[in-house]
Scaffold this motif. Structure first.
Motif, PDB file in Angstrom:
ATOM      1  N   THR A  24       0.861  -1.183   0.000  1.00  0.00           N
ATOM      2  CA  THR A  24       0.000   0.000   0.000  1.00  0.00           C
ATOM      3  C   THR A  24       0.897   1.233   0.000  1.00  0.00           C
ATOM      4  O   THR A  24       2.083   1.152   0.303  1.00  0.00           O
ATOM      5  N   TYR A  27       3.954  -1.185   3.775  1.00  0.00           N
ATOM      6  CA  TYR A  27       3.557   0.196   3.520  1.00  0.00           C
ATOM      7  C   TYR A  27       4.702   0.930   2.839  1.00  0.00           C
ATOM      8  O   TYR A  27       5.755   1.155   3.446  1.00  0.00           O
ATOM      9  N   SER A  80       6.230   3.912   2.196  1.00  0.00           N
ATOM     10  CA  SER A  80       5.988   5.115   2.987  1.00  0.00           C
ATOM     11  C   SER A  80       6.215   6.430   2.248  1.00  0.00           C
ATOM     12  O   SER A  80       5.953   7.497   2.795  1.00  0.00           O
ATOM     13  N   ALA A 136      -0.604   7.565   8.649  1.00  0.00           N
ATOM     14  CA  ALA A 136      -0.804   6.400   7.780  1.00  0.00           C
ATOM     15  C   ALA A 136      -1.218   5.181   8.589  1.00  0.00           C
ATOM     16  O   ALA A 136      -2.108   4.418   8.186  1.00  0.00           O
ATOM     17  N   LEU A 156      -4.389   2.685   8.314  1.00  0.00           N
ATOM     18  CA  LEU A 156      -4.188   1.269   8.010  1.00  0.00           C
ATOM     19  C   LEU A 156      -4.771   0.368   9.101  1.00  0.00           C
ATOM     20  O   LEU A 156      -5.305  -0.711   8.805  1.00  0.00           O
ATOM     21  N   VAL A 211       1.806  -4.353   9.999  1.00  0.00           N
ATOM     22  CA  VAL A 211       2.155  -3.406   8.934  1.00  0.00           C
ATOM     23  C   VAL A 211       3.602  -2.972   9.126  1.00  0.00           C
ATOM     24  O   VAL A 211       3.977  -2.547  10.224  1.00  0.00           O
ATOM     25  N   ALA A 268       6.955  -0.656   7.449  1.00  0.00           N
ATOM     26  CA  ALA A 268       7.238   0.491   6.581  1.00  0.00           C
ATOM     27  C   ALA A 268       8.549   0.277   5.845  1.00  0.00           C
ATOM     28  O   ALA A 268       9.527  -0.196   6.424  1.00  0.00           O
ATOM     29  N   THR A 291       5.111   1.637  13.466  1.00  0.00           N
ATOM     30  CA  THR A 291       4.552   0.504  12.730  1.00  0.00           C
ATOM     31  C   THR A 291       5.015  -0.788  13.399  1.00  0.00           C
ATOM     32  O   THR A 291       5.566  -0.766  14.500  1.00  0.00           O
TER      33      THR A 291
END
Length: 271
Positions: free
Chosen positions: A154, A176, A178, A196, A200, A208, A210, A227
């Motif tokens: 994402t 992620y 970033s 973020a 999420l 998750v 990064a 994260t």
């Protein structure tokens, strides 16, 4: 239980995020990258991301592009990368390994055959950078059949509605991206990561991590605190490449990369 889930469960019990260092397979040669891969867990890697060299790594910045070129020049193949993982598994059966690469080599190899052999070699998850979620049906049945996590990517620009859709089948962890750009360039701020993660967390309950633009121990500490983990790639490759002599590894190459991983690990553990 998969190695990836077991790792994140253990880290959650410790109250910290994961350090996920990256290496480009066969960079600058097979033996050097194998030595680095084998030694990463002792240096502090919780999960290892292994890059599969590809001639057109469109998501990657110049540092990883050059590493991919060196790997290809050294004879990297998809089968060779899987053999590296199999050798790693002879002495390490607990550290998760995720392959990161592009669809073309997998498609050429044969998707079903690749997933079967990846699982047999000891791979735990796949990141296929240029595979849109809408096209994941080409590989997802085979990853599920072979207990491989297909890691979902994402980005800051992913709309909320699309986020829910693409995370519906997410497994292992969410990667992620970033920043809006290629690897090894800009770095997300603490506020950007926090915002973020709030978004999420509403869309998924799996870990998750990064990546993209995380270079220093301080940045890794911040990312792993906000994260569930920090991926560091270009900084490790750049540090190791600085030790090369005319593109070839020296006695300092592997120790330099491991020293950088160790410093990152200490920062993450102190987050």
């Amino acid at each position: 239980m998969s190695r990836i889930k077991a790792c994140f469960d253990a880290l959650k019990a410790e109250g910290r995020g994961a350090l996920i260092p990256y290496l480009e397979a066969f960079d600058p040669d097979r033996d050097t990258s194998q030595k680095l891969l084998n030694a990463m867990p002792e240096a502090g890697a919780d999960i290892i991301e292994v890059g599969v060299p590809f001639s057109d790594p469109s998501a990657d910045g110049p540092t990883i592009q050059l590493a991919a070129q060196r790997g290809l020049k050294a004879g990297a193949t998809l089968a060779g990368v899987l053999d590296m993982v199999a050798q790693f598994r002879r002495t390490n059966d607990h550290t998760p390994i995720v392959l990161m690469g592009y669809l073309n080599p997998i498609d050429h190899y044969g998707v079903e055959r690749f997933c079967q052999e990846a699982a047999r070699s000891g791979v735990d998850g796949l990141i296929v950078v240029d595979l849109p979620p809408e096209e994941a049906g080409i590989i997802r049945p085979h990853t599920k059949a072979n207990a491989l996590d297909l890691i979902t990517l994402t980005a800051p620009t992913t709309p909320d509605e699309r986020l829910k859709a693409i995370l519906a089948d997410a497994s292992g962890f969410v990667y992620y991206v970033s920043i809006t750009g290629i690897t090894g360039t800009n770095t997300a701020t603490e506020d950007q990561l926090t915002q973020a993660m709030t978004r999420l967390r509403r869309a998924t309950d799996i870990p998750v991590v990064a990546g993209f633009g995380i270079r220093t121990p301080e940045q890794a500490r911040t990312a792993s605190r906000i994260t569930d983990g920090a991926v560091v790639a270009s900084a490790i490759i750049k540090a190791m490449a600085a030790t090369f002599d005319d593109g070839q590894a020296t006695d300092a190459s592997v120790p330099t990369a491991l020293g950088h991983i160790s410093r990152l690990s200490k920062a993450v553990r102190n987050a």
